[in-house]
Design a protein around this motif. Structure first.
Motif, mmCIF file in Angstrom:
data_model
loop_
_atom_site.group_PDB
_atom_site.id
_atom_site.type_symbol
_atom_site.label_atom_id
_atom_site.label_comp_id
_atom_site.label_asym_id
_atom_site.label_seq_id
_atom_site.Cartn_x
_atom_site.Cartn_y
_atom_site.Cartn_z
ATOM 1 N N ALA A 94 0.818 -1.225 0.000
ATOM 2 C CA ALA A 94 0.000 0.000 0.000
ATOM 3 C C ALA A 94 0.844 1.266 0.000
ATOM 4 O O ALA A 94 0.420 2.309 -0.507
ATOM 5 C CB ALA A 94 -0.937 -0.005 1.202
ATOM 6 N N GLU A 118 -4.765 -2.637 -13.253
ATOM 7 C CA GLU A 118 -5.980 -2.428 -12.463
ATOM 8 C C GLU A 118 -5.789 -2.942 -11.034
ATOM 9 O O GLU A 118 -6.203 -2.288 -10.072
ATOM 10 C CB GLU A 118 -7.159 -3.152 -13.131
ATOM 11 N N LYS A 119 -5.156 -4.094 -10.894
ATOM 12 C CA LYS A 119 -4.907 -4.639 -9.559
ATOM 13 C C LYS A 119 -3.918 -3.777 -8.783
ATOM 14 O O LYS A 119 -4.039 -3.594 -7.573
ATOM 15 C CB LYS A 119 -4.401 -6.083 -9.661
ATOM 16 N N LYS A 121 -3.542 -0.564 -9.052
ATOM 17 C CA LYS A 121 -4.250 0.641 -8.610
ATOM 18 C C LYS A 121 -4.971 0.392 -7.292
ATOM 19 O O LYS A 121 -5.047 1.278 -6.430
ATOM 20 C CB LYS A 121 -5.255 1.086 -9.679
ATOM 21 N N GLN A 122 -5.488 -0.814 -7.145
ATOM 22 C CA GLN A 122 -6.234 -1.155 -5.936
ATOM 23 C C GLN A 122 -5.325 -1.480 -4.754
ATOM 24 O O GLN A 122 -5.582 -1.059 -3.626
ATOM 25 C CB GLN A 122 -7.140 -2.361 -6.223
ATOM 26 N N GLN A 123 -4.256 -2.234 -5.018
ATOM 27 C CA GLN A 123 -3.445 -2.759 -3.920
ATOM 28 C C GLN A 123 -2.145 -2.003 -3.670
ATOM 29 O O GLN A 123 -1.663 -1.966 -2.530
ATOM 30 C CB GLN A 123 -3.093 -4.232 -4.194
ATOM 31 N N PRO A 125 -0.949 1.523 -5.128
ATOM 32 C CA PRO A 125 -1.126 2.676 -6.015
ATOM 33 C C PRO A 125 0.144 3.449 -6.338
ATOM 34 O O PRO A 125 0.165 4.217 -7.313
ATOM 35 C CB PRO A 125 -2.108 3.559 -5.238
ATOM 36 N N THR A 307 -3.603 -12.476 -11.310
ATOM 37 C CA THR A 307 -4.163 -11.751 -12.461
ATOM 38 C C THR A 307 -4.318 -12.678 -13.657
ATOM 39 O O THR A 307 -5.339 -12.658 -14.353
ATOM 40 C CB THR A 307 -3.239 -10.569 -12.833
#
Length: 311
Positions: A94, A118-119, A121-123, A125, A307
């Motif tokens: 994070a 995409e992953k 960005k979530q986990q 950034p 992924t």
């Protein structure tokens, strides 16, 4: 026999680099030492092992049989030492701003990387990706940990590499909606059409293609060759997106299905199953043993694996 306390273990590092580079000047540059220092190291190795190690031939400097037998054991010893002395570090996805360097084929970059981003960005950034092409790096770069991962289709790999199969992909034809292959998806129709060829990329700078050298043309043409046929190739490209765009010009693009699927919503194009069997493509992830136990690297490898599982 030499007592190990009398042996300078740095000589193993010298031996490892010399056997990989097979050139005193390049080995010195790799270790950031002078050429005379490297030459002195080679001299000490020859005395220690009672063997020339490298001999000059018409093909350049080549290792002796003794040196070749030692290459893999020495590499494993150095990997073990690297892992033992590498400090343990926690990894917080994070907050990390780490840059992961990945060699990815055009196919892998197009199909896997958007989902991976995409992953991230979530986990994670703040994590960044540095994506390189196969011609940017060598196996040595991966082996030395200069590149975190290489993702591609590989025919042969050094035994020391760690690897994981990410997925298998079959093939599809991408053609214009008004192409004759749409109305009659037969081998005869396929062979009557004009085709765009896409490279099966490996490592190193590519060379020009010979339409008559079927064995070097890759999956599609090898499969056709076994049936006693060859296709009419009008364009050779190293880029899957170029091939897919050229399908709009009336050429047949035979591609891994996941790449072709990127254009499934294109109003001008349609996907068709090839009228002959083509062996599946395996997408593989490889990395150096030097990075095997790195906490951040373990996290990143698992993220890529997760992924790929949902392709």
């Amino acid at each position: 026999m030499n007592n190990i306390k009398d042996i300078d273990l740095n000589l193993l590092v010298y031996l490892d680099v010399l056997l990989r580079e097979r050139n005193v000047t390049k080995a010195a540059a790799q270790l950031n030492i002078t050429q005379p220092a490297m030459s002195n190291g080679l001299k000490r190795l020859r005395t220690l092992l009672n063997d020339p190690i490298l001999v000059r031939t018409s093909e350049g400097m080549l290792p002796t049989e003794t040196a070749l037998r030692m290459q893999e054991p020495v590499r494993q010893i150095l990997y073990s030492v690297e892992e033992m002395v590498q400090p343990a570090r926690d990894f917080d996805a994070a907050t990390s701003d780490r840059v992961f360097r990945i060699m990815a084929s055009d196919y892998a970059a197009s199909t896997l990387m958007p989902r991976l981003l995409e992953k991230l960005k979530q986990q994670a950034p703040h994590v960044a990706l540095d994506i390189m092409t196969p011609s940017d790096i060598s196996f040595h770069d991966v082996e030395n940990g200069k590149v975190d991962l290489a993702i591609n289709r590989f025919e042969k790999l050094p035994q020391s590499f760690h690897q994981k199969n990410l997925w298998e992909d079959d093939f599809s034809c991408l053609v214009r909606k008004d192409h004759p292959l749409v109305a009659s998806a037969t081998l005869e129709s396929y062979l009557k059409g004009e085709h765009v060829w896409v490279s099966k990329t490996g490592f190193g700078v590519g060379v020009g293609m010979d339409p008559h050298d079927v064995q070097k043309l890759g999956w599609v043409d090898e499969a056709l060759g076994k049936l006693g046929h060859k296709r009419e190739i009008r364009v050779f490209t190293r880029n899957y997106h170029v091939a897919m765009h050229l399908a709009r010009q009336g050429l047949i693009a035979t591609l891994p299905t996941q790449a072709a699927t990127l254009y499934k919503d294109d109003d001008e194009l349609v996907m068709i199953k090839p009228p002959f069997a083509i062996p599946a493509l395996e997408l593989t992830m490889i990395w150096s043993p030097l990075l095997q136990h790195d906490a951040g690297h373990r996290w990143f490898r698992q993220l890529i694996t997760d992924t790929a599982a949902y392709q």
